[in-house]
Design a protein around this motif. Structure first.
Motif, PDB file in Angstrom:
ATOM      1  N   THR A 107       0.973  -1.057  -0.047  1.00 40.33           N
ATOM      2  CA  THR A 107      -0.147  -0.028   0.059  1.00 40.33           C
ATOM      3  C   THR A 107       0.853   1.127  -0.009  1.00 40.33           C
ATOM      4  O   THR A 107       1.763   1.379   0.778  1.00 40.33           O
ATOM      5  CB  THR A 107      -1.006   0.009   1.176  1.00 40.33           C
ATOM      6  OG1 THR A 107      -1.632  -1.266   1.298  1.00 40.33           O
ATOM      7  CG2 THR A 107      -1.838   0.996   1.263  1.00 40.33           C
ATOM      8  N   ARG A 113      -5.467   2.828  -1.295  1.00 42.51           N
ATOM      9  CA  ARG A 113      -5.453   1.426  -1.756  1.00 42.51           C
ATOM     10  C   ARG A 113      -5.468   1.369  -3.365  1.00 42.51           C
ATOM     11  O   ARG A 113      -6.532   1.926  -3.974  1.00 42.51           O
ATOM     12  CB  ARG A 113      -6.546   0.491  -1.443  1.00 42.51           C
ATOM     13  CG  ARG A 113      -6.629   0.539   0.057  1.00 42.51           C
ATOM     14  CD  ARG A 113      -5.509  -0.008   0.703  1.00 42.51           C
ATOM     15  NE  ARG A 113      -4.941  -1.273   0.234  1.00 42.51           N
ATOM     16  CZ  ARG A 113      -5.201  -2.451   0.736  1.00 42.51           C
ATOM     17  NH1 ARG A 113      -6.126  -2.693   1.731  1.00 42.51           N
ATOM     18  NH2 ARG A 113      -4.979  -3.566   0.264  1.00 42.51           N
ATOM     19  N   VAL A 114      -4.377   1.131  -4.096  1.00 46.47           N
ATOM     20  CA  VAL A 114      -4.177   0.984  -5.461  1.00 46.47           C
ATOM     21  C   VAL A 114      -3.772  -0.208  -5.928  1.00 46.47           C
ATOM     22  O   VAL A 114      -2.911  -0.962  -5.374  1.00 46.47           O
ATOM     23  CB  VAL A 114      -3.188   2.052  -5.910  1.00 46.47           C
ATOM     24  CG1 VAL A 114      -3.030   1.896  -7.239  1.00 46.47           C
ATOM     25  CG2 VAL A 114      -3.434   3.576  -5.388  1.00 46.47           C
ATOM     26  N   TYR A 115      -4.747  -0.916  -6.973  1.00 46.33           N
ATOM     27  CA  TYR A 115      -4.327  -2.163  -7.487  1.00 46.33           C
ATOM     28  C   TYR A 115      -3.477  -2.013  -8.511  1.00 46.33           C
ATOM     29  O   TYR A 115      -3.490  -1.111  -9.255  1.00 46.33           O
ATOM     30  CB  TYR A 115      -5.477  -2.943  -8.213  1.00 46.33           C
ATOM     31  CG  TYR A 115      -5.455  -4.433  -8.344  1.00 46.33           C
ATOM     32  CD1 TYR A 115      -5.069  -5.069  -7.104  1.00 46.33           C
ATOM     33  CD2 TYR A 115      -5.413  -4.582  -9.348  1.00 46.33           C
ATOM     34  CE1 TYR A 115      -4.989  -6.743  -7.312  1.00 46.33           C
ATOM     35  CE2 TYR A 115      -5.111  -6.238  -9.616  1.00 46.33           C
ATOM     36  CZ  TYR A 115      -5.178  -6.904  -8.560  1.00 46.33           C
ATOM     37  OH  TYR A 115      -4.761  -8.361  -8.814  1.00 46.33           O
ATOM     38  N   LEU A 153       2.803   0.774  -8.997  1.00 49.58           N
ATOM     39  CA  LEU A 153       1.645   1.529  -8.430  1.00 49.58           C
ATOM     40  C   LEU A 153       1.637   3.035  -8.820  1.00 49.58           C
ATOM     41  O   LEU A 153       2.626   3.667  -8.793  1.00 49.58           O
ATOM     42  CB  LEU A 153       2.015   1.320  -6.760  1.00 49.58           C
ATOM     43  CG  LEU A 153       1.775   0.007  -6.339  1.00 49.58           C
ATOM     44  CD1 LEU A 153       2.315   0.145  -4.854  1.00 49.58           C
ATOM     45  CD2 LEU A 153       0.570  -0.303  -6.192  1.00 49.58           C
ATOM     46  N   ALA A 154       0.474   3.364  -9.084  1.00 50.27           N
ATOM     47  CA  ALA A 154       0.478   4.773  -9.770  1.00 50.27           C
ATOM     48  C   ALA A 154       1.517   5.132 -10.681  1.00 50.27           C
ATOM     49  O   ALA A 154       2.071   6.214 -10.722  1.00 50.27           O
ATOM     50  CB  ALA A 154       0.484   5.695  -8.737  1.00 50.27           C
TER      51      ALA A 154
END
Length: 256
Positions: A107, A113-115, A153-154
């Motif tokens: 995380t 919360r980013v998948y 992530l992002a």
């Protein structure tokens, strides 16, 4: 304790014979739960169709609705089932929002919360490494499918994964594009629904190969997650090694 008839979905004929010869002293709702889990494992219940009502299941299994309800409640708590108001109860799919993070714990430090997004680096078949053969209970000479992929992530590279699967069970997996959500693929294409996983976490220094994939320097501190995932029958399905950068993220474990 009086045992439930459990006429349907109670497993194989050999399994039924063993159960008939061995007293089952577990709570009745647990016996019912096992029979219902078996239906999911056998593919008799799928996420796209509502399962029978509590009344129908109670009549089918020869138990009370209260016993069925308790079994279903426990299955829902384990993310095997999901209830929709006005629609019914369904087998939970691994692509549903509340299921996605069941097995993904990295995380961002800001709490969002980013998948992750994924890009496959390599995919092919190799002889099973010794540690993987042991983890998956495979003979030493077994072949496994090996997938290397980068997860972001992002938009920022955060994880490089090595995923190993029994080649005999997942034959021709690499013949088609490999999706981001592998657990959903295992369930829908190969009938292997992931029910639980065991993880070991360790602080490591990135290898040259992992560092190169992540755009980091060799020796950069990282978190290594060594995971073995199991299906509904308790068989080891997947061995996954995830090297994670934690300069802007952390491992979140929700203990209940």
């Amino acid at each position: 304790m009086k045992r439930a008839p459990l006429r349907h979905g109670a497993g194989t004929a050999a399994g039924a014979a063993r159960r008939a010869a061995t007293p089952d002293f577990r709570p009745l709702y647990r016996q019912v739960k096992d029979a219902l889990v078996r239906r999911i494992a056998e593919g008799r219940w799928t996420p796209d169709k509502a399962i029978p009502s509590e009344f129908e299941l109670a009549a089918d299994l020869g138990v009370s609705q209260g016993t069925v309800r308790k079994a279903l409640d426990e299955m829902a708590g384990e993310n095997l089932l999901v209830r929709y108001q006005g629609r019914g109860t369904f087998v939970a799919a691994h692509d549903e929002p509340r299921i996605l993070f069941q097995f993904f714990k990295l995380t961002p430090d800001d709490g969002a919360r980013v998948y992750p997004e994924s890009r496959v680096l390599t995919a092919g078949e190799i002889k099973a490494p010794r540690a993987t053969a042991a983890a998956l209970a495979l003979p030493a000479v077994s072949r496994v499918i090996r997938i290397r992929r980068l997860r972001s992530l992002a938009g920022k590279p955060a994880i490089v994964e090595t995923i190993l699967l029994p080649a005999a069970r997942f034959a021709r997996l690499t013949d088609a594009p490999i999706p981001n959500n592998l657990y959903q693929l295992y369930a829908t294409r190969f009938g292997a629904r992931i029910a639980r996983a065991e993880e070991r976490l360790k602080a490591v220094a990135l290898s040259a190969a992992d560092a190169g994939a992540l755009g980091a320097k060799p020796g950069t501190p990282a978190l290594l997650i060594d995971r073995v995932a199991f299906d509904l029958d308790g068989r080891a399905v997947e061995h996954r090694l995830s090297a994670c950068l934690t300069d802007a993220a952390h491992y979140l474990s929700d203990l209940k």
